[in-house]
Enzyme design. Structure first.
Site, short mmCIF file in Angstrom:
data_model
loop_
_atom_site.label_atom_id
_atom_site.label_comp_id
_atom_site.label_asym_id
_atom_site.label_seq_id
_atom_site.Cartn_x
_atom_site.Cartn_y
_atom_site.Cartn_z
N CYS A 233 0.81 -1.23 0.00
CA CYS A 233 0.00 0.00 0.00
C CYS A 233 0.84 1.28 0.00
O CYS A 233 0.31 2.37 -0.19
CB CYS A 233 -0.95 0.00 1.19
SG CYS A 233 -1.98 -1.46 1.25
N ASN B 98 -10.27 -0.71 0.06
CA ASN B 98 -8.82 -0.48 0.07
C ASN B 98 -8.24 -1.06 -1.23
O ASN B 98 -8.21 -2.28 -1.42
CB ASN B 98 -8.24 -1.19 1.30
CG ASN B 98 -6.73 -1.10 1.38
OD1 ASN B 98 -6.06 -0.75 0.41
ND2 ASN B 98 -6.18 -1.44 2.52
N HIS C 96 -3.48 6.99 2.19
CA HIS C 96 -3.90 5.67 1.74
C HIS C 96 -5.23 5.33 2.40
O HIS C 96 -5.42 5.52 3.60
CB HIS C 96 -2.82 4.63 2.11
CG HIS C 96 -3.30 3.23 1.96
ND1 HIS C 96 -3.89 2.78 0.79
CD2 HIS C 96 -3.31 2.18 2.82
CE1 HIS C 96 -4.23 1.51 0.95
NE2 HIS C 96 -3.91 1.13 2.17
O1 UT7 Z 1 -3.67 -1.30 3.78
C1 UT7 Z 1 -3.33 -1.62 5.12
C2 UT7 Z 1 -3.92 -2.94 5.44
N1 UT7 Z 1 -4.95 -3.10 6.38
C3 UT7 Z 1 -5.49 -2.24 7.28
O2 UT7 Z 1 -5.22 -1.09 7.38
C4 UT7 Z 1 -6.50 -2.86 8.22
C5 UT7 Z 1 -6.46 -2.26 9.59
N2 UT7 Z 1 -7.44 -2.87 10.46
C6 UT7 Z 1 -8.77 -2.66 10.35
O3 UT7 Z 1 -9.21 -1.93 9.48
C7 UT7 Z 1 -9.70 -3.31 11.35
O4 UT7 Z 1 -8.91 -3.93 12.36
C8 UT7 Z 1 -10.66 -4.37 10.73
C9 UT7 Z 1 -11.68 -3.67 9.87
C10 UT7 Z 1 -9.89 -5.39 9.90
C11 UT7 Z 1 -11.39 -5.11 11.84
O5 UT7 Z 1 -12.10 -4.16 12.64
P1 UT7 Z 1 -11.98 -4.21 14.23
O6 UT7 Z 1 -12.82 -3.13 14.74
O7 UT7 Z 1 -10.51 -4.21 14.57
O8 UT7 Z 1 -12.63 -5.61 14.55
P2 UT7 Z 1 -12.01 -6.86 15.33
O9 UT7 Z 1 -11.03 -7.57 14.50
O10 UT7 Z 1 -11.62 -6.42 16.72
O11 UT7 Z 1 -13.30 -7.77 15.48
C12 UT7 Z 1 -14.41 -7.39 16.30
C13 UT7 Z 1 -15.52 -8.40 16.10
C14 UT7 Z 1 -15.05 -9.85 16.24
O12 UT7 Z 1 -16.10 -10.58 16.83
P3 UT7 Z 1 -16.06 -10.94 18.41
O13 UT7 Z 1 -14.82 -11.73 18.60
O14 UT7 Z 1 -16.02 -9.62 19.12
O15 UT7 Z 1 -17.32 -11.69 18.61
C15 UT7 Z 1 -14.87 -10.30 14.83
O16 UT7 Z 1 -15.03 -11.69 14.67
O17 UT7 Z 1 -16.04 -8.29 14.78
C16 UT7 Z 1 -16.03 -9.58 14.15
N3 UT7 Z 1 -15.82 -9.38 12.72
C17 UT7 Z 1 -16.83 -9.21 11.86
N4 UT7 Z 1 -18.16 -9.17 12.03
C18 UT7 Z 1 -18.92 -8.98 10.95
C19 UT7 Z 1 -14.64 -9.33 12.03
N5 UT7 Z 1 -14.89 -9.12 10.74
C20 UT7 Z 1 -16.24 -9.04 10.60
C21 UT7 Z 1 -17.08 -8.84 9.51
N6 UT7 Z 1 -18.41 -8.80 9.72
N7 UT7 Z 1 -16.60 -8.64 8.25
#
Ligand code: UT7
Length: 311
Positions: A113, A268, A238
């Site tokens: 990225c 993204n 980005h």
């Molecule tokens: O280009 C650079 C590359 N990447 C990035 O910049 C990504 C940076 N990270 C992020 O954008 C975020 O961390 C994510 C969008 C990937 C995830 O968001 P989050 O707020 O950090 O969620 P989390 O991983 O803490 O998950 C919270 C909950 C979990 O459920 P439990 O364990 O609390 O029951 C996940 O299983 O959300 C659940 N979850 C989802 N639920 C519905 C994770 N993905 C999804 C989904 N739909 N797509």
């Protein structure tokens, strides 16, 4: 001359739009969660299109918008992690498809990225050595081919697309910094010949990394230039997650609107996100000659980079 100038831009997107609701039919997710956690509503996904075809379309538009003689292009640099082949490079195929001069430097650059920012840095070094006026810098990604559509934490984030810019040497102000911190645990893609060629990511840790370095990268480049956010017209970061950008924008009180966000439409698109955003700003008439902008890239590597330039 010590800087570079963006002469023109172009962008290309696949025809197929994939909404959050579409994704909720193939993986356990929903529009409410994706919108709240990422700001994304839609992303594009290739069907017929390829990384090369998107790159060629974006490049043709940038060339047309520049109104220059294509024989004045001395190099084609493509930032991509998802080229159609390991070789030939996407850049070489652009040379062929656009009928560019064979006496040209054409190569792909792998920097995830941060690719467009690293491309700017390389272009700045190359331009005085080419004996030609322009460099074509492209970010093109077919991210869908490295997506595991059973992994809901990654497949909802990424989209396909390409953005291109024609660059020239310039006396305008130009500052850039690049950083690298080797890490294959937080975000990686093994690729060719491996049992899995999908992206793996620790989302929370990448999020923490992103907000920290984005803030540092913007502050540092302002300090280097001896400027403040008052002097800046747009900050084009980005597009990884709207919450990452908003988090950092809040630290520049009164300037939140300068942080451009278009992730709701594209997701993204990795190396393509910054040139796509720049092209939107140009085409909407919001970016005008002489304006000062900051561009910031960050991602797998880990790498990050900021540039302050005058368009
Ligand atoms: O280009 C650079 C590359 N990447 C990035 O910049 C990504 C940076 N990270 C992020 O954008 C975020 O961390 C994510 C969008 C990937 C995830 O968001 P989050 O707020 O950090 O969620 P989390 O991983 O803490 O998950 C919270 C909950 C979990 O459920 P439990 O364990 O609390 O029951 C996940 O299983 O959300 C659940 N979850 C989802 N639920 C519905 C994770 N993905 C999804 C989904 N739909 N797509």
């Amino acid at each position: 001359m010590n800087g570079i100038q963006i002469v023109s831009t172009g962008r290309a997107l696949p025809k197929q739009v994939v909404s959050n609701d579409d994704l909720s039919r193939i993986v356990d997710t929903n529009d409410e969660w994706i919108t709240a956690r990422t700001g994304i509503k839609n992303r594009f996904k290739c069907e017929e299109e390829t990384c090369v075809s998107l790159a060629v379309e974006a490049s043709s538009k940038a060339l047309e918008n520049a109104g220059i003689d294509k024989n004045e292009i001395g190099a084609v640099i493509v930032a991509t992690s998802t080229g159609d082949y390991v070789f030939p490079s996407v850049a070489c195929m652009i040379q062929k498809e656009l009928g560019l001069n064979e006496e040209i430097t054409a190569f792909d650059l792998s920097s995830a990225c941060t690719g467009f920012l690293h491309g700017l840095s390389v272009a700045r070094g190359l331009l005085p050595t080419l004996g030609k006026k322009y460099i074509l810098l492209v970010g093109s990604e077919k991210m869908s081919k490295i997506m595991d559509y059973s992994d809901r934490s990654t497949c909802i984030l990424f989209g396909d697309g390409a953005g291109a810019a024609i660059l020239a040497e310039s006396d305008n102000i130009y500052y850039q910094r690049c950083w690298s911190r080797g890490n294959n645990e937080l975000i990686a893609c093994k690729g060719v010949g491996e049992e899995s060629s999908y992206i793996t990511m620790n989302g929370q840790e990448v999020f923490r990394f992103a907000v920290t370095v984005l803030n540092q990268a913007v502050s540092q480049i302002l300090t280097d230039a001896g400027l403040t956010m008052d002097d800046i017209d747009y900050c084009v970061c980005h597009q990884a997650n709207s919450r990452i950008i908003q988090h950092v924008a809040k630290r520049f009180k009164g300037h939140e609107d300068k942080f451009y966000v278009n992730i709701e439409r594209y997701g993204n698109t990795s190396a393509a996100s910054i040139p796509i955003a720049l092209d939107e700003l140009w085409q909407e008439g919001r970016l005008k000659k002489g304006m000062k902008i900051i561009c910031v890239g960050f991602g797998a590597g880990l790498t990050w980079s900021s540039a302050l330039l005058q368009v």
